[in-house]
Design an enzyme around this catalytic site. Structure first.
Site, PDB file in Angstrom:
ATOM      1  N   GLU A  92      30.184  35.490  40.827  1.00 59.12           N
ATOM      2  CA  GLU A  92      30.863  34.205  40.906  1.00 59.12           C
ATOM      3  C   GLU A  92      31.678  34.092  42.191  1.00 59.12           C
ATOM      4  O   GLU A  92      32.163  35.084  42.715  1.00 59.12           O
ATOM      5  CB  GLU A  92      31.832  34.058  39.722  1.00 59.12           C
ATOM      6  CG  GLU A  92      31.206  34.277  38.372  1.00 59.12           C
ATOM      7  CD  GLU A  92      32.254  34.480  37.288  1.00 59.12           C
ATOM      8  OE1 GLU A  92      33.429  34.130  37.518  1.00 59.12           O
ATOM      9  OE2 GLU A  92      31.899  34.990  36.219  1.00 59.12           O
ATOM     10  N   CYS A 105      37.217  32.138  46.984  1.00 60.21           N
ATOM     11  CA  CYS A 105      37.465  33.453  46.390  1.00 60.21           C
ATOM     12  C   CYS A 105      36.110  34.095  46.120  1.00 60.21           C
ATOM     13  O   CYS A 105      35.327  33.580  45.320  1.00 60.21           O
ATOM     14  CB  CYS A 105      38.268  33.287  45.101  1.00 60.21           C
ATOM     15  SG  CYS A 105      38.597  34.828  44.237  1.00 60.21           S
ATOM     16  N   CYS A 112      32.881  45.685  37.138  1.00 60.10           N
ATOM     17  CA  CYS A 112      33.977  46.466  37.734  1.00 60.10           C
ATOM     18  C   CYS A 112      34.207  47.731  36.914  1.00 60.10           C
ATOM     19  O   CYS A 112      34.076  47.720  35.690  1.00 60.10           O
ATOM     20  CB  CYS A 112      35.248  45.617  37.772  1.00 60.10           C
ATOM     21  SG  CYS A 112      36.633  46.405  38.638  1.00 60.10           S
ATOM     22  N   CYS A 116      40.832  47.000  33.801  1.00 57.94           N
ATOM     23  CA  CYS A 116      42.141  46.378  33.576  1.00 57.94           C
ATOM     24  C   CYS A 116      42.111  45.544  32.294  1.00 57.94           C
ATOM     25  O   CYS A 116      41.142  44.820  32.033  1.00 57.94           O
ATOM     26  CB  CYS A 116      42.533  45.506  34.768  1.00 57.94           C
ATOM     27  SG  CYS A 116      42.739  46.446  36.302  1.00 57.94           S
ATOM     28  N   CYS A 119      41.365  41.617  32.448  1.00 57.41           N
ATOM     29  CA  CYS A 119      40.297  41.143  33.328  1.00 57.41           C
ATOM     30  C   CYS A 119      38.956  41.075  32.613  1.00 57.41           C
ATOM     31  O   CYS A 119      38.477  42.081  32.070  1.00 57.41           O
ATOM     32  CB  CYS A 119      40.190  42.066  34.540  1.00 57.41           C
ATOM     33  SG  CYS A 119      38.891  41.581  35.685  1.00 57.41           S
ATOM     34  N   GLY A 157      35.111  42.398  40.752  1.00 63.69           N
ATOM     35  CA  GLY A 157      35.054  43.710  41.375  1.00 63.69           C
ATOM     36  C   GLY A 157      36.320  44.101  42.109  1.00 63.69           C
ATOM     37  O   GLY A 157      37.206  43.286  42.356  1.00 63.69           O
ATOM     38  N   GLU A 158      36.417  45.374  42.444  1.00 59.90           N
ATOM     39  CA  GLU A 158      37.522  45.938  43.229  1.00 59.90           C
ATOM     40  C   GLU A 158      37.026  46.162  44.656  1.00 59.90           C
ATOM     41  O   GLU A 158      36.185  47.050  44.895  1.00 59.90           O
ATOM     42  CB  GLU A 158      37.980  47.254  42.597  1.00 59.90           C
ATOM     43  CG  GLU A 158      38.809  48.174  43.477  1.00 59.90           C
ATOM     44  CD  GLU A 158      40.067  47.528  44.047  1.00 59.90           C
ATOM     45  OE1 GLU A 158      40.270  47.628  45.271  1.00 59.90           O
ATOM     46  OE2 GLU A 158      40.837  46.923  43.281  1.00 59.90           O
ATOM     47  N   SER A 189      42.171  41.952  48.362  1.00 55.06           N
ATOM     48  CA  SER A 189      43.036  42.498  47.311  1.00 55.06           C
ATOM     49  C   SER A 189      42.593  43.893  46.886  1.00 55.06           C
ATOM     50  O   SER A 189      41.435  44.287  47.077  1.00 55.06           O
ATOM     51  CB  SER A 189      43.035  41.575  46.088  1.00 55.06           C
ATOM     52  OG  SER A 189      41.814  41.702  45.379  1.00 55.06           O
ATOM     53  N   SER A 211      47.465  44.102  43.777  1.00 50.34           N
ATOM     54  CA  SER A 211      47.581  43.633  42.396  1.00 50.34           C
ATOM     55  C   SER A 211      48.521  44.579  41.659  1.00 50.34           C
ATOM     56  O   SER A 211      48.156  45.712  41.338  1.00 50.34           O
ATOM     57  CB  SER A 211      46.204  43.609  41.724  1.00 50.34           C
ATOM     58  OG  SER A 211      45.366  42.666  42.350  1.00 50.34           O
ATOM     59  N   LEU A 212      49.721  44.110  41.390  1.00 51.43           N
ATOM     60  CA  LEU A 212      50.791  44.976  40.869  1.00 51.43           C
ATOM     61  C   LEU A 212      50.983  44.799  39.356  1.00 51.43           C
ATOM     62  O   LEU A 212      50.788  45.726  38.587  1.00 51.43           O
ATOM     63  CB  LEU A 212      52.086  44.660  41.612  1.00 51.43           C
ATOM     64  CG  LEU A 212      53.322  45.471  41.269  1.00 51.43           C
ATOM     65  CD1 LEU A 212      53.086  46.953  41.467  1.00 51.43           C
ATOM     66  CD2 LEU A 212      54.500  45.008  42.127  1.00 51.43           C
ATOM     67  N   HIS A 213      51.446  43.636  38.950  1.00 51.69           N
ATOM     68  CA  HIS A 213      51.518  43.187  37.555  1.00 51.69           C
ATOM     69  C   HIS A 213      52.585  43.841  36.679  1.00 51.69           C
ATOM     70  O   HIS A 213      52.900  43.307  35.629  1.00 51.69           O
ATOM     71  CB  HIS A 213      50.156  43.273  36.870  1.00 51.69           C
ATOM     72  CG  HIS A 213      49.045  42.670  37.692  1.00 51.69           C
ATOM     73  ND1 HIS A 213      49.182  41.457  38.355  1.00 51.69           N
ATOM     74  CD2 HIS A 213      47.806  43.119  38.003  1.00 51.69           C
ATOM     75  CE1 HIS A 213      48.066  41.186  39.012  1.00 51.69           C
ATOM     76  NE2 HIS A 213      47.224  42.180  38.830  1.00 51.69           N
ATOM     77  N   HIS A 287      45.326  33.322  33.044  1.00 56.82           N
ATOM     78  CA  HIS A 287      44.205  32.586  32.453  1.00 56.82           C
ATOM     79  C   HIS A 287      43.796  33.317  31.171  1.00 56.82           C
ATOM     80  O   HIS A 287      43.383  34.472  31.239  1.00 56.82           O
ATOM     81  CB  HIS A 287      43.001  32.582  33.401  1.00 56.82           C
ATOM     82  CG  HIS A 287      43.024  31.497  34.422  1.00 56.82           C
ATOM     83  ND1 HIS A 287      42.759  30.180  34.121  1.00 56.82           N
ATOM     84  CD2 HIS A 287      43.253  31.532  35.755  1.00 56.82           C
ATOM     85  CE1 HIS A 287      42.820  29.449  35.224  1.00 56.82           C
ATOM     86  NE2 HIS A 287      43.132  30.245  36.225  1.00 56.82           N
ATOM     87  N   CYS A 330      38.184  35.200  36.755  1.00 59.57           N
ATOM     88  CA  CYS A 330      37.078  36.040  37.203  1.00 59.57           C
ATOM     89  C   CYS A 330      36.299  36.613  36.026  1.00 59.57           C
ATOM     90  O   CYS A 330      36.874  37.215  35.123  1.00 59.57           O
ATOM     91  CB  CYS A 330      37.609  37.193  38.059  1.00 59.57           C
ATOM     92  SG  CYS A 330      38.407  36.636  39.554  1.00 59.57           S
TER      93      CYS A 330
END
Length: 347
Positions: A92, A105, A112, A116, A119, A157-158, A189, A211-213, A287, A330
């Protein structure tokens, strides 16, 4: 025999290709010009290359571009493009327009490995890395390709788990012989894959987003298993080793989950963690995705969190939630497509 794609090759790779075919060396730059500046869709359109040499190229190569399979448009103007890969997987790309920017994006992997909790792509599991050509195909094959002002590697993906192809794609985007974009228009990212992140910092001038969160180790382990391998303090220490200069930016992405990572205490711990780094924080509304207990924080909670950070001098923005009506998070659209295809196979 399947033909090899020319699109996605660096100038160095094109130089090796023309040498192998016995062509004059200058044809490599001609190929790059047609691929990345003229954006041709077939070799025969390269009219300053002799017909004899075009015929030789056609025997083994094609351009390798692929049209999008499906597109959904949100009421807010966001578009979600779905692409088939050559192995019949789905990826995507999300087009996000605003008053001042037209951002795409892009995805860097199918699925992935990182797992996470929040995700949807991670729930697919890892299927394959995308080539540089497949990454850039998302950029040139959408309807708004010529309008784009910014590119972010924040899709499926990472990116740092596919560092070779990501770096190749960034070289093509920013090189004079490629798309000739300023690296300041590109943001990549990572959740914190330390060795690859070092390579990215040293080999590219594009912006970096972490990407911390959550600033808390044990909580981050629950949300993001990468914390067990590369603790966030290690990532911060690595960032402090480098001088990013005035133009290159570090940002921290912080998805806010109700009752999980959105307290004033979390904000204070975040301040301690990133103190001394010239950076900004982007607070992101979650989301919703299927089969997760996580819920997005309220807007007043996000505003309060932002206030704590700003009082300590940290530039903080609350990112608008976009495209919720079209599965813009995503992995949602591709997962839906995969599930539909699986159902069709059952009948």
């Amino acid at each position: 025999m399947e033909k090899e794609a020319l699109f996605g090759k660096t100038l160095k790779e094109l130089q090796a290709l023309v040498k192998e075919l016995g062509f004059p060396g200058f044809i490599a730059k001609q190929l790059a010009h047609w691929l990345y500046q003229k954006k041709v869709t077939q070799i025969d359109d390269m009219n300053n290359i002799s017909k004899k040499n075009r015929d030789i190229l056609n025997q083994k190569y094609n351009i390798g571009l692929r049209n999008f399979e499906n597109v959904q448009e949100s009421v807010d103007g966001t578009k979600k493009y779905l692409f088939h890969t050559k192995t019949k997987q789905f990826i995507e790309a999300a087009y996000i327009p605003s008053e001042t920017r037209k951002t795409l994006c892009v995805s860097s992997q199918v699925g992935c490995k990182m797992g996470c909790l929040f995700c949807m792509t991670g729930k697919q599991g890892f299927q394959q890395n995308l080539t540089a050509g497949e990454i850039l195909n998302q950029m040139v094959s959408i309807s708004e390709s010529d309008e784009l002002t910014n590119l972010v590697y924040m899709g499926m993906g990472e990116p740092m788990d596919n560092i070779e192809e990501v770096l190749k794609s960034l070289e093509i985007i920013t090189a004079e012989w490629g798309f000739a974009w300023s690296p300041r228009r590109v943001n990549v990212s990572t959740i914190g894959v330390a060795p690859a992140m070092r390579r990215f910092i040293e080999e590219s001038d594009c912006h970096l987003a972490i990407s911390l969160h959550t600033p808390l180790n044990e909580q981050r382990k629950e949300l993001m298993p990468i914390e067990n391998v590369y603790p966030i303090e290690l990532i911060i220490d690595i960032l402090k080793e480098y001088d990013f200069g005035r133009q290159r930016r570090i940002s921290f992405e912080y998805i806010m989950f109700e009752g999980v990572n959105d307290s004033v205490q979390h904000a204070k711990e975040l301040v301690k963690l990133i103190s001394g780094l010239k950076s900004r924080v982007n607070l992101i509304k979650f989301h919703p995705i299927p089969d997760t207990p996580l819920r997005g924080s309220s807007h007043p909670t996000m505003e309060k969190f932002k206030e704590v950070l700003e009082k300590k001098g940290i530039i903080t923005t609350i990112r608008k939630s976009r495209g919720e009506d079209i599965y813009a998070a995503c992995g949602l659209l591709s997962t839906k497509k995969l599930l539909n295809e699986d159902k069709e196979k059952d009948f």
